[in-house]
Design a protein around this motif. Structure first.
Motif, PDB file in Angstrom:
ATOM      1  N   SER A 183       0.586  -1.266  -0.134  1.00  0.00           N
ATOM      2  CA  SER A 183      -0.300  -0.194  -0.088  1.00  0.00           C
ATOM      3  C   SER A 183       1.084   1.380   0.081  1.00  0.00           C
ATOM      4  O   SER A 183       0.574   2.414  -0.562  1.00  0.00           O
ATOM      5  N   HIS A 184       2.012   1.165   0.769  1.00  0.00           N
ATOM      6  CA  HIS A 184       2.691   2.319   0.838  1.00  0.00           C
ATOM      7  C   HIS A 184       4.365   1.883   1.195  1.00  0.00           C
ATOM      8  O   HIS A 184       4.288   1.043   2.008  1.00  0.00           O
ATOM      9  N   ASN A 185       4.927   2.737   0.515  1.00  0.00           N
ATOM     10  CA  ASN A 185       6.654   2.570   1.037  1.00  0.00           C
ATOM     11  C   ASN A 185       7.117   3.766   1.509  1.00  0.00           C
ATOM     12  O   ASN A 185       7.475   4.774   0.572  1.00  0.00           O
ATOM     13  N   CYS A 186       7.024   4.113   2.898  1.00  0.00           N
ATOM     14  CA  CYS A 186       7.518   5.254   3.305  1.00  0.00           C
ATOM     15  C   CYS A 186       8.951   5.185   3.856  1.00  0.00           C
ATOM     16  O   CYS A 186       9.383   4.285   4.274  1.00  0.00           O
ATOM     17  N   TYR A 187       9.744   6.399   3.630  1.00  0.00           N
ATOM     18  CA  TYR A 187      11.029   6.366   4.159  1.00  0.00           C
ATOM     19  C   TYR A 187      11.660   7.722   4.686  1.00  0.00           C
ATOM     20  O   TYR A 187      11.012   8.656   4.328  1.00  0.00           O
ATOM     21  N   ALA A 188      12.426   7.974   5.015  1.00  0.00           N
ATOM     22  CA  ALA A 188      13.423   8.982   5.661  1.00  0.00           C
ATOM     23  C   ALA A 188      15.003   8.648   5.801  1.00  0.00           C
ATOM     24  O   ALA A 188      15.193   7.273   6.149  1.00  0.00           O
ATOM     25  N   PHE A 189      15.657   9.440   5.378  1.00  0.00           N
ATOM     26  CA  PHE A 189      17.458   9.232   5.452  1.00  0.00           C
ATOM     27  C   PHE A 189      18.090  10.487   5.991  1.00  0.00           C
ATOM     28  O   PHE A 189      17.569  11.685   5.481  1.00  0.00           O
ATOM     29  N   VAL A 190      18.900  10.622   6.099  1.00  0.00           N
ATOM     30  CA  VAL A 190      19.955  11.505   6.644  1.00  0.00           C
ATOM     31  C   VAL A 190      21.332  11.068   6.268  1.00  0.00           C
ATOM     32  O   VAL A 190      21.753   9.866   6.646  1.00  0.00           O
ATOM     33  N   ILE A 191      22.048  11.841   5.418  1.00  0.00           N
ATOM     34  CA  ILE A 191      23.662  11.661   5.032  1.00  0.00           C
ATOM     35  C   ILE A 191      24.306  12.760   5.328  1.00  0.00           C
ATOM     36  O   ILE A 191      23.885  13.814   4.865  1.00  0.00           O
ATOM     37  N   ASP A 192      25.365  12.418   6.085  1.00  0.00           N
ATOM     38  CA  ASP A 192      26.233  13.745   6.094  1.00  0.00           C
ATOM     39  C   ASP A 192      27.334  13.511   5.734  1.00  0.00           C
ATOM     40  O   ASP A 192      28.258  12.840   5.572  1.00  0.00           O
ATOM     41  N   ASP A 193      27.111  14.358   4.652  1.00  0.00           N
ATOM     42  CA  ASP A 193      28.198  14.573   3.647  1.00  0.00           C
ATOM     43  C   ASP A 193      28.414  16.071   3.170  1.00  0.00           C
ATOM     44  O   ASP A 193      27.859  16.680   3.929  1.00  0.00           O
ATOM     45  N   ASN A 194      28.980  16.376   2.322  1.00  0.00           N
ATOM     46  CA  ASN A 194      29.188  17.924   2.190  1.00  0.00           C
ATOM     47  C   ASN A 194      28.481  18.293   0.866  1.00  0.00           C
ATOM     48  O   ASN A 194      28.979  17.916  -0.281  1.00  0.00           O
ATOM     49  N   PRO A 195      27.428  18.761   0.926  1.00  0.00           N
ATOM     50  CA  PRO A 195      26.505  19.303   2.216  1.00  0.00           C
ATOM     51  C   PRO A 195      25.584  18.110   2.717  1.00  0.00           C
ATOM     52  O   PRO A 195      25.342  17.234   2.061  1.00  0.00           O
ATOM     53  N   ARG A 196      25.201  18.194   3.891  1.00  0.00           N
ATOM     54  CA  ARG A 196      24.201  17.252   4.743  1.00  0.00           C
ATOM     55  C   ARG A 196      22.842  17.210   3.637  1.00  0.00           C
ATOM     56  O   ARG A 196      22.336  18.098   3.283  1.00  0.00           O
ATOM     57  N   SER A 197      22.450  15.828   3.447  1.00  0.00           N
ATOM     58  CA  SER A 197      21.393  15.638   2.838  1.00  0.00           C
ATOM     59  C   SER A 197      20.371  14.895   3.583  1.00  0.00           C
ATOM     60  O   SER A 197      20.962  14.002   4.213  1.00  0.00           O
ATOM     61  N   GLU A 198      19.241  15.288   3.711  1.00  0.00           N
ATOM     62  CA  GLU A 198      18.064  14.327   4.407  1.00  0.00           C
ATOM     63  C   GLU A 198      16.882  14.665   3.575  1.00  0.00           C
ATOM     64  O   GLU A 198      16.572  15.881   2.923  1.00  0.00           O
ATOM     65  N   SER A 199      15.944  13.663   3.635  1.00  0.00           N
ATOM     66  CA  SER A 199      14.697  13.675   2.939  1.00  0.00           C
ATOM     67  C   SER A 199      13.806  12.645   3.584  1.00  0.00           C
ATOM     68  O   SER A 199      14.119  11.805   4.396  1.00  0.00           O
ATOM     69  N   PHE A 200      12.669  12.885   3.071  1.00  0.00           N
ATOM     70  CA  PHE A 200      11.616  11.678   3.647  1.00  0.00           C
ATOM     71  C   PHE A 200      10.438  11.830   2.319  1.00  0.00           C
ATOM     72  O   PHE A 200      10.308  12.568   1.689  1.00  0.00           O
ATOM     73  N   HIS A 201       9.666  10.524   2.430  1.00  0.00           N
ATOM     74  CA  HIS A 201       8.568  10.361   1.544  1.00  0.00           C
ATOM     75  C   HIS A 201       7.434   9.962   2.080  1.00  0.00           C
ATOM     76  O   HIS A 201       7.624   8.657   2.857  1.00  0.00           O
ATOM     77  N   ASN A 202       6.261  10.099   1.838  1.00  0.00           N
ATOM     78  CA  ASN A 202       5.223   9.590   2.666  1.00  0.00           C
ATOM     79  C   ASN A 202       4.485   8.701   1.691  1.00  0.00           C
ATOM     80  O   ASN A 202       3.438   8.148   2.253  1.00  0.00           O
ATOM     81  N   ASP A 203       4.532   8.681   0.387  1.00  0.00           N
ATOM     82  CA  ASP A 203       4.132   7.602  -0.427  1.00  0.00           C
ATOM     83  C   ASP A 203       2.561   7.500  -0.349  1.00  0.00           C
ATOM     84  O   ASP A 203       1.893   6.295  -0.153  1.00  0.00           O
ATOM     85  N   GLY A 204       1.828   8.688  -0.299  1.00  0.00           N
ATOM     86  CA  GLY A 204       0.299   8.667  -0.244  1.00  0.00           C
ATOM     87  C   GLY A 204      -0.202   8.786   1.009  1.00  0.00           C
ATOM     88  O   GLY A 204      -1.430   8.836   1.081  1.00  0.00           O
ATOM     89  N   GLU A 205       0.463   8.617   2.163  1.00  0.00           N
ATOM     90  CA  GLU A 205      -0.025   8.544   3.442  1.00  0.00           C
ATOM     91  C   GLU A 205      -0.186  10.273   3.666  1.00  0.00           C
ATOM     92  O   GLU A 205       0.211  11.112   3.203  1.00  0.00           O
ATOM     93  N   PRO A 206      -1.180  10.257   4.615  1.00  0.00           N
ATOM     94  CA  PRO A 206      -1.710  11.743   5.026  1.00  0.00           C
ATOM     95  C   PRO A 206      -0.193  12.180   5.272  1.00  0.00           C
ATOM     96  O   PRO A 206       0.571  11.827   6.271  1.00  0.00           O
ATOM     97  N   SER A 207       0.006  13.752   5.115  1.00  0.00           N
ATOM     98  CA  SER A 207       1.039  14.563   5.547  1.00  0.00           C
ATOM     99  C   SER A 207       1.360  14.486   7.009  1.00  0.00           C
ATOM    100  O   SER A 207       0.449  14.516   7.771  1.00  0.00           O
TER     101      SER A 207
END
Length: 196
Positions: free
Chosen positions: A46-70
């Motif tokens: 039904s949903h594949n939701c994720y989040a990640f943080v990568i400490d690189d230069n620059p720092r990268s972070e993101s998340f995805h709700n894949d259709g779940e409510p905000s």
């Protein structure tokens, strides 16, 4: 810097007939994130939701709700990573809908608690700035090079043909000064490494 050990941790949880499959691992680049998601996301879920943080230069972070409510899936996962002060970590929660709508609050708690329960079983390790180094040298210098590596307690990946080729990870860049008279340095890459 803290991260989960570089292996794949998995857990399954159920909340009101919905199944939550959680997978957590270490990632060190956006390419590793993409590879992880293509390998472990289930297009039949039904949903594949994720989040990640990568400490690189620059720092990268993101998340995805894949259709779940905000605010109910990816964002709580990202907040969990930050709350535990983790870097270079991805959490993927795959939900298989069980027929009962959970509502925003219970849904957020289901994603958060399923990920948190698995994180309690993950091995957390400290990373520190280090180097990946590759060298090439004459076989006549084999004993000299091996003695320097032994002094620093370094285990190298070794390949031999007409010349020796070693690759290793260390936190001590000064080793290159000792090796320099005997070797050609192919590359030195800055990277975060486990306590060595």
């Amino acid at each position: 810097m803290r991260t989960v050990k570089n292996e794949v941790f998995k857990g399954d949880y159920e909340v009101k007939k919905s199944k939550f499959k959680v997978i957590i691992t270490q990632v060190n680049s956006k390419a590793e994130v993409d590879g992880f998601l293509s390998k472990y996301s289930d297009p039949k879920a039904s949903h594949n939701c994720y989040a990640f943080v990568i400490d690189d230069n620059p720092r990268s972070e993101s998340f995805h709700n894949d259709g779940e409510p905000s605010g109910t899936a990816g964002e709580p996962l990202l907040n969990l990573i930050k709350k535990l002060d983790l870097s270079n970590t991805i959490i993927l929660v795959t939900r298989y809908f069980g027929g009962i709508k959970l509502g925003a609050g219970p849904l957020m708690r289901a994603y958060n608690s399923s990920a948190n329960n698995l994180l309690k079983n993950c091995i957390i390790e400290e990373l520190q700035p280090g180097y990946e180094i590759s060298i090439t040298f004459s076989l006549s210098n084999l004993r000299l090079v091996d003695s320097v590596l032994l002094k620093y307690q370094i285990v190298a990946q070794k390949k031999f043909d007409e010349r020796a080729n070693y690759a290793f990870i260390t936190t001590k860049k000064e080793i290159t000064e000792e090796l320099n008279p005997f070797v050609e340095i192919n590359y030195i890459i800055n990277k975060f490494v486990s306590q060595v």
